[in-house]
Write a protein that holds these residues in place. Structure first.
Motif, PDB file in Angstrom:
ATOM      1  N   GLY A 106       0.781  -1.198   0.014  1.00  0.00           N
ATOM      2  CA  GLY A 106       0.099  -0.140  -0.054  1.00  0.00           C
ATOM      3  C   GLY A 106       0.932   1.439  -0.112  1.00  0.00           C
ATOM      4  N   LEU A 107       1.968   1.267   0.913  1.00  0.00           N
ATOM      5  CA  LEU A 107       2.744   2.547   0.798  1.00  0.00           C
ATOM      6  C   LEU A 107       3.570   2.458  -0.648  1.00  0.00           C
ATOM      7  CD1 LEU A 107       4.273   4.457   2.417  1.00  0.00           C
ATOM      8  CD2 LEU A 107       5.956   3.114   3.440  1.00  0.00           C
ATOM      9  N   LEU A 108       4.106   1.428  -1.128  1.00  0.00           N
ATOM     10  CA  LEU A 108       4.580   1.523  -2.571  1.00  0.00           C
ATOM     11  C   LEU A 108       3.609   2.148  -3.412  1.00  0.00           C
ATOM     12  CD1 LEU A 108       6.948  -1.787  -2.682  1.00  0.00           C
ATOM     13  CD2 LEU A 108       7.327   0.612  -1.933  1.00  0.00           C
ATOM     14  N   GLU A 109       2.270   1.525  -3.246  1.00  0.00           N
ATOM     15  CA  GLU A 109       1.260   2.083  -4.352  1.00  0.00           C
ATOM     16  C   GLU A 109       1.279   3.417  -4.377  1.00  0.00           C
ATOM     17  OE1 GLU A 109      -2.960   0.730  -5.924  1.00  0.00           O
ATOM     18  OE2 GLU A 109      -2.139   0.246  -3.889  1.00  0.00           O
ATOM     19  N   GLY A 110       1.138   4.226  -3.022  1.00  0.00           N
ATOM     20  CA  GLY A 110       1.040   5.602  -2.987  1.00  0.00           C
ATOM     21  C   GLY A 110       2.227   6.341  -3.537  1.00  0.00           C
ATOM     22  N   LEU A 111       3.365   5.760  -3.373  1.00  0.00           N
ATOM     23  CA  LEU A 111       4.677   6.303  -3.845  1.00  0.00           C
ATOM     24  C   LEU A 111       4.665   6.388  -5.226  1.00  0.00           C
ATOM     25  CD1 LEU A 111       7.223   5.074  -1.266  1.00  0.00           C
ATOM     26  CD2 LEU A 111       6.490   7.525  -1.385  1.00  0.00           C
ATOM     27  N   LEU A 112       4.216   5.307  -5.954  1.00  0.00           N
ATOM     28  CA  LEU A 112       4.522   5.134  -7.514  1.00  0.00           C
ATOM     29  C   LEU A 112       3.092   5.781  -8.056  1.00  0.00           C
ATOM     30  CD1 LEU A 112       5.550   1.703  -7.800  1.00  0.00           C
ATOM     31  CD2 LEU A 112       6.731   3.681  -8.269  1.00  0.00           C
ATOM     32  N   ALA A 113       2.007   6.074  -7.340  1.00  0.00           N
ATOM     33  CA  ALA A 113       0.805   6.775  -7.984  1.00  0.00           C
ATOM     34  C   ALA A 113       1.212   7.904  -8.903  1.00  0.00           C
ATOM     35  CB  ALA A 113      -0.136   7.021  -6.927  1.00  0.00           C
ATOM     36  N   PRO A 114       0.573   8.112 -10.292  1.00  0.00           N
ATOM     37  CA  PRO A 114       1.079   9.370 -10.918  1.00  0.00           C
ATOM     38  C   PRO A 114       0.513  10.544 -10.149  1.00  0.00           C
ATOM     39  CG  PRO A 114      -0.282   7.585 -12.160  1.00  0.00           C
ATOM     40  CD  PRO A 114      -0.414   7.013 -10.792  1.00  0.00           C
ATOM     41  N   GLY A 115       1.170  11.331 -10.421  1.00  0.00           N
ATOM     42  CA  GLY A 115       0.864  12.722  -9.851  1.00  0.00           C
ATOM     43  C   GLY A 115       2.041  13.436  -9.190  1.00  0.00           C
ATOM     44  N   TRP A 116       1.773  14.416  -8.283  1.00  0.00           N
ATOM     45  CA  TRP A 116       2.759  15.201  -7.742  1.00  0.00           C
ATOM     46  C   TRP A 116       3.943  14.492  -6.699  1.00  0.00           C
ATOM     47  CZ3 TRP A 116       3.502  15.753  -2.471  1.00  0.00           C
ATOM     48  CH2 TRP A 116       2.608  15.465  -1.751  1.00  0.00           C
ATOM     49  N   VAL A 117       3.235  13.260  -6.073  1.00  0.00           N
ATOM     50  CA  VAL A 117       4.106  12.379  -5.288  1.00  0.00           C
ATOM     51  C   VAL A 117       5.013  11.622  -6.074  1.00  0.00           C
ATOM     52  CG1 VAL A 117       4.439  10.533  -3.632  1.00  0.00           C
ATOM     53  CG2 VAL A 117       2.297  12.024  -3.698  1.00  0.00           C
ATOM     54  N   SER A 118       4.840  11.124  -7.131  1.00  0.00           N
ATOM     55  CA  SER A 118       5.711  10.531  -8.286  1.00  0.00           C
ATOM     56  C   SER A 118       6.466  11.481  -8.928  1.00  0.00           C
ATOM     57  CB  SER A 118       5.067   9.605  -9.183  1.00  0.00           C
ATOM     58  OG  SER A 118       4.113  10.584 -10.012  1.00  0.00           O
ATOM     59  N   GLU A 119       6.094  12.770  -9.021  1.00  0.00           N
ATOM     60  CA  GLU A 119       7.076  13.776  -9.807  1.00  0.00           C
ATOM     61  C   GLU A 119       8.124  14.012  -8.700  1.00  0.00           C
ATOM     62  OE1 GLU A 119       4.435  16.958 -10.541  1.00  0.00           O
ATOM     63  OE2 GLU A 119       3.382  16.096 -12.339  1.00  0.00           O
ATOM     64  N   ALA A 120       8.044  14.257  -7.243  1.00  0.00           N
ATOM     65  CA  ALA A 120       8.844  14.304  -6.449  1.00  0.00           C
ATOM     66  C   ALA A 120       9.896  13.417  -6.316  1.00  0.00           C
ATOM     67  CB  ALA A 120       8.183  14.806  -5.006  1.00  0.00           C
ATOM     68  N   LEU A 121       9.440  12.167  -6.460  1.00  0.00           N
ATOM     69  CA  LEU A 121      10.134  10.953  -6.560  1.00  0.00           C
ATOM     70  C   LEU A 121      11.329  10.855  -7.727  1.00  0.00           C
ATOM     71  CD1 LEU A 121      10.942   8.005  -5.196  1.00  0.00           C
ATOM     72  CD2 LEU A 121       9.103   7.157  -6.371  1.00  0.00           C
ATOM     73  N   ALA A 122      10.717  11.225  -8.855  1.00  0.00           N
ATOM     74  CA  ALA A 122      11.481  11.447 -10.064  1.00  0.00           C
ATOM     75  C   ALA A 122      12.586  12.119  -9.821  1.00  0.00           C
ATOM     76  CB  ALA A 122      10.562  11.637 -11.061  1.00  0.00           C
ATOM     77  N   ALA A 123      12.505  13.099  -9.041  1.00  0.00           N
ATOM     78  CA  ALA A 123      13.714  14.074  -8.832  1.00  0.00           C
ATOM     79  C   ALA A 123      14.674  13.343  -7.875  1.00  0.00           C
ATOM     80  CB  ALA A 123      13.023  15.304  -8.150  1.00  0.00           C
ATOM     81  N   ASP A 124      14.498  12.312  -7.218  1.00  0.00           N
ATOM     82  CA  ASP A 124      15.226  11.451  -6.291  1.00  0.00           C
ATOM     83  C   ASP A 124      15.874  10.284  -7.142  1.00  0.00           C
ATOM     84  OD1 ASP A 124      16.578  10.590  -4.183  1.00  0.00           O
ATOM     85  OD2 ASP A 124      14.879  10.277  -2.844  1.00  0.00           O
TER      86      ASP A 124
END
Length: 205
Positions: A106-124
């Motif tokens: 569930g936590l991984l799904e939230g991190l990978l969900a399209p949107g601003w969260v994954s955009e922040a993740l893409a910068a890391d």
């Protein structure tokens, strides 16, 4: 364009910046010849100007390979995560381990969900690597090792229950995912604070 053959190398040179610049300078030499400024040594002048132009032209360089960006890697990782979920749905796990696995996925799904969260993740990049490792290696290895060890445990009872190791592994993986989420949250908090300071400085406060 292939340049391994002699004809290909010749064609590549004809299209190169060195030849084009040299040719332009050579044409300037011809213009001097037609005006009579080059005199009897016009071939030397034309050749010299061509050579000078070829020397000052920037060298040719190969094109930089176009590697996938972070967004495309996350898109592929989402597809792989879907495959992982399908695999996990087929595995029979003890209730405690199943509960930890639900929390983790569930936590991984939230991190990978399209949107601003994954955009922040893409910068890391390190965060993307950690998620990729969890999806491609850590989780399937933990579950598959448990399934195989459980079969041997049933054949030879009395050994340590394999679910203890599975629960511990899932707990550690969940902790890593939480740390990643915390890091992203803190990065957003710093961004907010930086914007506040910028507005304060701009307003002279």
């Amino acid at each position: 364009m292939a340049t391994s053959s002699p004809a290909g190398r010749i064609l590549a040179y004809l299209e190169s910046a060195k030849n084009l610049t040299g040719s332009a300078c050579g044409l300037a030499g011809l213009a001097l010849t037609f005006t009579g400024l080059a005199g009897a040594y016009w071939p030397v002048v034309v050749a010299g100007l061509y050579g000078a132009g070829a020397l000052i032209a920037p060298p040719s360089r190969p094109s930089v390979p176009g590697f996938p960006d972070a967004s495309s890697r996350l898109e592929a990782l989402r597809a792989d995560f879907t495959l992982l979920r399908e695999y996990l749905d087929e595995v029979d796990l003890p209730p405690a381990a199943a509960g930890r696995l639900v929390e983790l996925t569930g936590l991984l799904e939230g991190l990978l969900a399209p949107g601003w969260v994954s955009e922040a993740l893409a910068a890391d990049p390190e965060g993307v690597h950690a998620l990729s490792r969890a999806v491609h290696q850590d989780i399937p290895e933990s579950v598959d090792t448990f399934v195989r060890t459980r079969w041997w445990t049933r054949m030879t009872p009395g050994s340590e229950p394999p679910e203890r190791h599975l629960e511990r592994q899932l707990e550690l993986l969940h902790r890593e995912a939480e740390q990643l989420a915390t890091g992203l949250r803190e990065a957003e908090a710093r961004r907010q604070q930086t914007h506040t300071r910028y507005l304060e400085d701009r307003g002279g406060h």
